[in-house]
Design an enzyme around this catalytic site. Sequence first.
Site, PDB file in Angstrom:
ATOM      1  N   LEU A  16      32.387  -3.801   4.962  1.00 31.26           N
ATOM      2  CA  LEU A  16      30.937  -3.690   4.861  1.00 31.26           C
ATOM      3  C   LEU A  16      30.564  -2.382   4.178  1.00 31.26           C
ATOM      4  O   LEU A  16      31.282  -1.393   4.280  1.00 31.26           O
ATOM      5  CB  LEU A  16      30.323  -3.727   6.256  1.00 31.26           C
ATOM      6  N   CYS A  17      29.421  -2.392   3.549  1.00 25.03           N
ATOM      7  CA  CYS A  17      28.943  -1.199   2.860  1.00 25.03           C
ATOM      8  C   CYS A  17      28.830  -0.033   3.828  1.00 25.03           C
ATOM      9  O   CYS A  17      28.422  -0.250   4.961  1.00 25.03           O
ATOM     10  CB  CYS A  17      27.575  -1.453   2.251  1.00 25.03           C
ATOM     11  N   PRO A  18      29.155   1.175   3.452  1.00 21.39           N
ATOM     12  CA  PRO A  18      29.558   1.573   2.105  1.00 21.39           C
ATOM     13  C   PRO A  18      31.066   1.537   1.844  1.00 21.39           C
ATOM     14  O   PRO A  18      31.521   2.126   0.874  1.00 21.39           O
ATOM     15  CB  PRO A  18      29.061   3.014   2.039  1.00 21.39           C
ATOM     16  N   ASP A  43      30.661  -8.487   1.081  1.00 15.72           N
ATOM     17  CA  ASP A  43      29.380  -7.969   1.601  1.00 15.72           C
ATOM     18  C   ASP A  43      28.345  -7.982   0.472  1.00 15.72           C
ATOM     19  O   ASP A  43      28.540  -7.317  -0.553  1.00 15.72           O
ATOM     20  CB  ASP A  43      29.584  -6.539   2.108  1.00 15.72           C
TER      21      ASP A  43
END
Lengths: 85, 346
Positions: A16-18, A43
């Site tokens: 998932l970001c970042p 994502d």
Amino acid sequence: MTTQIVPEQLDARRLLCPLPVIRTQDRVVEMRAGDILAVCCSDPGARYDIPAWCRINGHKILEISEGNYEFTITLEVGEDDAFDS
Amino acid sequence: MAKVKAVALISGGLDSLLAARVVLGQGVHVEGINFFTGFCVEGHTHAIRKRDSEKPKRNNALWVAEQLGIKLHIIDVVEEYKDVLLNPKHGYGANLNPCLDCKGFMVRKADEWAQAHGFDFLLSGEVIGQRPMSQRRDTMPVVARESGAGERLLRPLCAKLLPPTLAETRGWVDREQLHGFSGRSRKPQMALAEQYGFTEYAQPAGGCCFLTNREYSSKLTDLWRAQGNREYELDDILLLKVGRHLRPRSNFKLILGREEGENNYLRGYCKQFTHLHILSHHGPLGLIDGSANHDDLLLAARLAARFCQGRDAEQVEVEVHEHEGESWTTMVRPMPASEVLREWYV
Ligand code: SF4
């Protein structure tokens, strides 16, 4: 005869970001200007963040291709690497 | 003479945007640094939940860097941050947020990075009196001192209220053009933003991470209590941001997706967890965290059925996939609301 550059691959799926951006950044540091990297992500946030990271760090987005809940962002490493500046 | 270079701690909020802009305006070469602790509010939940899909899914720190036209380095500090969270010398804020230790840690990491990459000083967007714990007049020197950055740390938004730092005494920046903001009012920052032409910016309400959030902190406390120690892995803390968490028995917790985006995200964990699918109706995907026996799984199935579209049906068909075990289906009566105890909600 033209030589085809085979992109390096980075699997950032399920991150998932970042994190996809961090993994891309850490890989690009080890690459040279003109090298190509294909980052596979799942994502949806990475679709915005990786291009934004490329814009501010001087790398070029070559292509974004979409698949089944996944997409691949292909980028070309720019000349100006922050770690040399 | 080589151009003076500064590293700006960029959280993604307005203050760090302005602080970096003030120093850029004085002709200094600025690059941003941002730390990923695993608890950051960025990205995850915004990207996971479908109902938020109207909002831009941007990472605020990247967006700030782009507004400023500077580079941004995002550093993964998940492992090192564990010690900050678990053993904060200065304790916690209102929830599990160890803000003062956290600030000191981030400034130290930024300072190490700056020195390793030939930068002259650091800057951050702190304002005296803005936050109850880490941004008080008496705690600001603590951050500078304990981080080891000392006078290499400049706070452009309140510098005039603090003793001069290296950047000022060396003449790299003009102290007169820095600011003397203090207190909780956001008006001076908003006026400065307008002066620079920034019309859009993130306004984090509680702080920059989930640890300031009461519900999140109680889920984390529950996780530690259930496993009998305060260790955690990245997946543990990311999962706490997603879904509805219910602990009907002390030996297991049920995590239920609240909509399709969360179900998709939870699907990625199916290989690691016993999980439940509702077959007969549209509904949540459920993960079982902990060890559950057959009776527990039937209870979890009834509870999951309570949150599916068949909640008023006589029977709901649920498929149970046991971790490294067999899969079976069962028909259950959805649990009525009156049987779902309040204290089950983590
Ligand atoms: S809100 Fe979170 S990230 Fe920000 S200083 Fe406090 S603990 Fe650190």
